[in-house]
Design a protein around this motif. Structure first.
Motif, short mmCIF file in Angstrom:
data_model
loop_
_atom_site.label_atom_id
_atom_site.label_comp_id
_atom_site.label_asym_id
_atom_site.label_seq_id
_atom_site.Cartn_x
_atom_site.Cartn_y
_atom_site.Cartn_z
N PRO A 52 0.92 -1.82 -1.22
CA PRO A 52 1.43 -0.87 -0.23
C PRO A 52 0.98 -1.12 1.24
CG PRO A 52 -0.41 0.36 -1.24
CD PRO A 52 -0.10 -0.88 -2.24
N VAL A 53 -0.12 -2.08 1.54
CA VAL A 53 -0.59 -2.32 2.75
C VAL A 53 -0.14 -4.07 3.01
CG1 VAL A 53 -2.53 -2.74 4.43
CG2 VAL A 53 -2.02 -0.34 3.06
N THR A 54 -0.76 -4.82 2.29
CA THR A 54 -0.68 -6.40 2.58
C THR A 54 0.66 -6.93 2.10
OG1 THR A 54 -1.39 -6.67 0.17
CG2 THR A 54 -3.17 -6.17 2.02
N GLY A 55 1.60 -5.96 1.45
CA GLY A 55 2.60 -6.58 0.70
C GLY A 55 2.56 -7.56 -0.50
N GLU A 56 1.34 -7.82 -0.83
CA GLU A 56 1.27 -8.93 -1.91
C GLU A 56 1.50 -8.37 -3.46
OE1 GLU A 56 -2.49 -11.16 -4.05
OE2 GLU A 56 -3.10 -9.79 -2.53
N LEU A 57 2.28 -9.40 -3.88
CA LEU A 57 2.75 -9.04 -5.32
C LEU A 57 1.61 -9.03 -6.07
CD1 LEU A 57 5.02 -8.03 -7.37
CD2 LEU A 57 5.49 -10.48 -7.63
N MET A 58 1.22 -7.77 -6.99
CA MET A 58 0.11 -7.79 -7.64
C MET A 58 0.20 -7.45 -9.13
SD MET A 58 -2.65 -6.11 -5.01
CE MET A 58 -4.04 -6.88 -5.79
N SER A 59 -0.70 -7.98 -9.99
CA SER A 59 -0.23 -7.41 -11.42
C SER A 59 -1.32 -7.39 -12.22
CB SER A 59 0.66 -8.63 -12.13
OG SER A 59 1.06 -8.43 -13.41
N TRP A 60 -1.50 -6.53 -13.25
CA TRP A 60 -2.60 -6.20 -14.10
C TRP A 60 -1.97 -5.83 -15.45
CZ3 TRP A 60 -1.42 -3.36 -9.70
CH2 TRP A 60 -2.54 -3.85 -8.51
N GLU A 61 -2.75 -6.59 -16.43
CA GLU A 61 -2.53 -6.28 -17.89
C GLU A 61 -3.96 -6.12 -18.70
OE1 GLU A 61 0.06 -8.52 -21.29
OE2 GLU A 61 0.24 -9.09 -19.16
N VAL A 62 -3.87 -4.93 -19.53
CA VAL A 62 -4.96 -4.60 -20.34
C VAL A 62 -4.70 -4.51 -22.03
CG1 VAL A 62 -6.14 -3.07 -18.45
CG2 VAL A 62 -4.42 -2.08 -20.09
N ASP A 63 -5.91 -4.92 -22.63
CA ASP A 63 -5.91 -4.94 -23.68
C ASP A 63 -5.65 -3.79 -24.89
OD1 ASP A 63 -6.73 -7.57 -24.07
OD2 ASP A 63 -8.82 -6.98 -24.36
N LEU A 64 -4.95 -3.85 -25.85
CA LEU A 64 -4.67 -2.60 -26.66
C LEU A 64 -5.69 -1.85 -26.92
CD1 LEU A 64 -1.88 -4.25 -28.98
CD2 LEU A 64 -1.34 -2.59 -27.18
N PRO A 65 -5.84 -0.64 -26.93
CA PRO A 65 -6.97 0.39 -27.49
C PRO A 65 -7.29 -0.26 -29.01
CG PRO A 65 -5.33 1.70 -27.24
CD PRO A 65 -4.79 0.33 -26.64
#
Length: 326
Positions: free
Chosen positions: A288-301
């Protein structure tokens, strides 16, 4: 706790002829239109020292001043509840929500929520609408959520949700064997008889869910889903609507069905899986501030992984039995 807002701007000539509410939305885009509208009506926004109506036209060169106070949320206490933080900076927070954690206080869940945890760990977030929570996960759904730490970040993230530029992908296990992926595009609204439920309704709001098959088991399917819209219980309702309800879904799963010939281990797992098998696996957004496209992924529980392991073993044993009969 409160935050004082003092801002000032001269109306550029390019906005000549536009209404005050339109101009302030352009000049002070860090704040939502609804908040700015409220400030105009309260007299917290003045034009050349005078209070004017939202629809008043401007001609360029006017001096707009905002002098407002944002009050902290009242009635909600911070609680020392641990958070699984995946990413954090000055503007946003990405958390991996566990099963059983309610996101926002409501009837029956006045405490012990994600909001209570946020208010404890980040006291300044009290001045951000809904303590920075811009989207929700059901109590028993696990996975990624983004939280805004400032009003400016909250406004921008809400805008991304509305414009459908925020990517949210889930994994689920559904009852039945799917032949392939597809898209459910069915409007949703409150259920006509059970107000605790949502449903596909003719005059409902647009709802679009894409899904693809990851793995087929003997009587179940592991799927990946992507949301275009974010209606309450959307994935659960849409999958049930096409007759592939989520495993463990107590609200939309319908009558419990045990696959024929299931091993004791499989039966125990399916009977004991008391939450919807749904996990918010991937989150993608523009910072929301830098305009950079960011992505995260987490393991299944762990419980989700255990379910997949048992269903995989069940399928392999069934295949071996079929082969041994020839």
């Amino acid at each position: 706790m409160s935050e004082k807002i003092e801002l000032e701007a001269i109306v550029p000539g390019e906005h000549t002829g536009k209404r005050l509410d339109q101009v302030v939305a352009l000049l002070f885009s860090d704040f939502s239109r609804s908040r700015l509208q409220a400030w105009i009506k309260e007299g917290a926004i003045t034009v050349d020292g005078k209070q004017v109506k939202p629809r008043e036209k401007l001609y360029g060169g006017e001096n707009i001043v905002i002098q407002a106070t944002i009050e902290a949320m009242e009635g909600h206490e911070g609680e020392d509840i641990p958070l699984d933080i995946v990413y954090e900076d000055d503007d946003i927070l990405v958390v991996n929500k566990p099963a059983g954690l309610v996101v926002h206080p409501a009837a029956g869940h006045r405490s012990g929520t994600l909001m209570n945890a946020l208010l404890h760990h980040y006291p300044d977030i009290a001045v951000v609408p809904r303590a920075g929570i811009v989207h929700r996960l059901d109590m028993d759904t696990t996975g990624l959520m983004v939280v805004a730490k400032t009003i400016q970040a909250q406004t921008e993230l809400v805008s991304q949700l509305q414009e459908r530029t925020m990517g949210r992908e889930y994994e689920a296990v559904v009852q039945g064997v799917m032949t392939g992926g597809g898209c459910v595009e069915e409007p949703m609204g409150r259920h006509a008889r059970n107000r605790q439920k949502m449903a596909v309704v003719t005059m409902g709001k647009e709802a679009v869910t894409h899904y693809r098959v990851l793995h087929k088991f003997r009587a179940h399917t592991h799927v990946r889903l992507k949301l275009e819209t974010g209606r309450t219980h959307q994935i659960r309702v849409h999958m049930a609507h096409i007759n592939y309800p989520l495993v463990g879904d107590q609200l939309y799963g319908g009558r419990f069905r045990m696959p024929k010939g299931a091993s004791e281990e499989t039966q125990e797992m399916l009977r004991g899986f008391k939450r919807q098998a749904l996990h918010a696996k991937k989150l993608e957004l523009w910072h929301p501030v830098t305009g950079e496209l960011m992505s995260w992924e987490v393991d299944l529980p762990s419980d989700f992984k255990a379910l997949l392991d048992v269903l995989n073993t069940d399928s392999q044993q069934s295949d071996q039995f079929d082969q041994s009969t020839f």
